[in-house]
Design a protein around this motif. Structure first.
Motif: not given
Length: 314
Positions: A101-128
């Motif tokens: 038996l391999n049993y896994l149960s997750d309860w998770a609160a998740v948040a994420g952000v992204n920021h675009s530079f130079w009209g979307g040529i570069v994107k940087v994102g993070a989530s926790g």
């Protein structure tokens, strides 16, 4: 939404409008497990004694079932949601009557952000995510062990962080390269005992940090038709050293008709995948088929799986 917040936070930068997902039940099972799933009521994933009894009719065959929901709210460049997931893999041995038996149960609160530079040529994102994980991996037998998952499983709180960056060329087909660092620094489940009061004194196994790389093209075939081609290589840093190159490789092709009808095909860990989606303003229906590698590099084993998901949102 799930892809953006849980897997690729830089994808938040591609959202066109805000929306709220109220409920989005998703069920994944193996083709061999579908008959057992119908009888087991897959949404009640904690009744290990009933699972053991049911697998008496399909001994020495792998059973797999995953049920999850992810209600969320997102806007362009940011979002948050709450994940509830139950996943079970089991196999009842006819010779010993033990059930692995391999049993896994997750309860998770998740948040994420992204920021675009130079009209979307570069994107940087993070989530926790703050995760309350319950896990068990071992053998059970009613003759010698408890069949109550609360007596067997470990529980712990963990904080996970993913980071991503992409570089896109502002030319035809928008060629894009992306790098994702998942579970930065490793995700351990030692922040606390969790909220569900499982009795085992140990904590779930930590998740190692991995680095994935990907490339994509986004050709437009017409006014109401466009495509996405992607190729991804997981775990460049070789945290999971037992996986070979084929098992780390993913490739896919999606055809989008007017943002309402989608067809998908690809390769996952060396096996073919396919799927379709019908999308309306307040409702989506998704179905997918894929092969998952559950063996080893020396002895590969294909597990054919089907996933169905319905999304209600506004």
């Amino acid at each position: 939404v799930e892809t953006s917040l849980l897997l690729i936070p830089i994808a938040l930068g591609r959202l066109r409008e805000p929306f709220v997902t109220l409920i989005d039940p998703e069920v994944t099972t193996t083709v061999k497990s579908m008959q057992a799933d119908e009888k087991l009521q897959v949404f009640n994933a904690t009744q290990i004694d009933k699972l053991y009894q049911q697998l008496g009719n399909m001994q020495d065959k792998r059973f797999f079932s995953r049920v999850q929901m992810f209600p969320s709210i997102v806007n362009r460049d940011y979002g948050a949601g709450f994940l509830g997931k139950y996943e079970i893999t089991a196999n009842r041995n006819s010779a010993t009557n033990n059930m692995s038996l391999n049993y896994l149960s997750d309860w998770a609160a998740v948040a994420g952000v992204n920021h675009s530079f130079w009209g979307g040529i570069v994107k940087v994102g993070a989530s926790g995510r703050l995760v309350d994980r319950v896990a068990y991996n071992g053998n059970v037998n009613p003759a010698s062990t408890s069949m109550n998952i609360q007596d067997l499983a470990s529980e712990g709180l963990g904080l996970g962080v993913d980071l991503g960056v992409s570089l896109s060329s502002p030319t035809e087909w928008l060629p894009t390269l992306a790098v994702m660092a998942k579970d930065v620094g490793g995700t351990s489940f030692t922040l606390g005992n969790g909220f569900r009061n499982y009795g085992h004194s140990t904590t779930p196994t930590s998740i190692p940090s991995t680095i994935d790389v990907a490339a994509a093209l986004f050709p437009i075939q017409g006014r109401n038709m466009r495509s996405t081609f992607t190729i991804e290589y997981d775990d460049v840093n070789n945290a999971y050293s037992y996986l070979n190159t084929k098992q780390k490789l993913h490739a896919g092709w999606e055809v989008n008709f007017a943002d309402q009808l989608f067809f998908r095909a690809g390769i996952n860990r060396g096996y073919l995948t396919g799927g379709a989606e019908w999308a309306f303003r307040y409702f989506q229906l998704q179905i997918a088929y894929y092969g998952e590698e559950v063996g080893t590099a020396d002895k590969p084993v294909r597990d054919d799986r089907v996933a169905v998901k319905a999304v209600f949102r506004f």
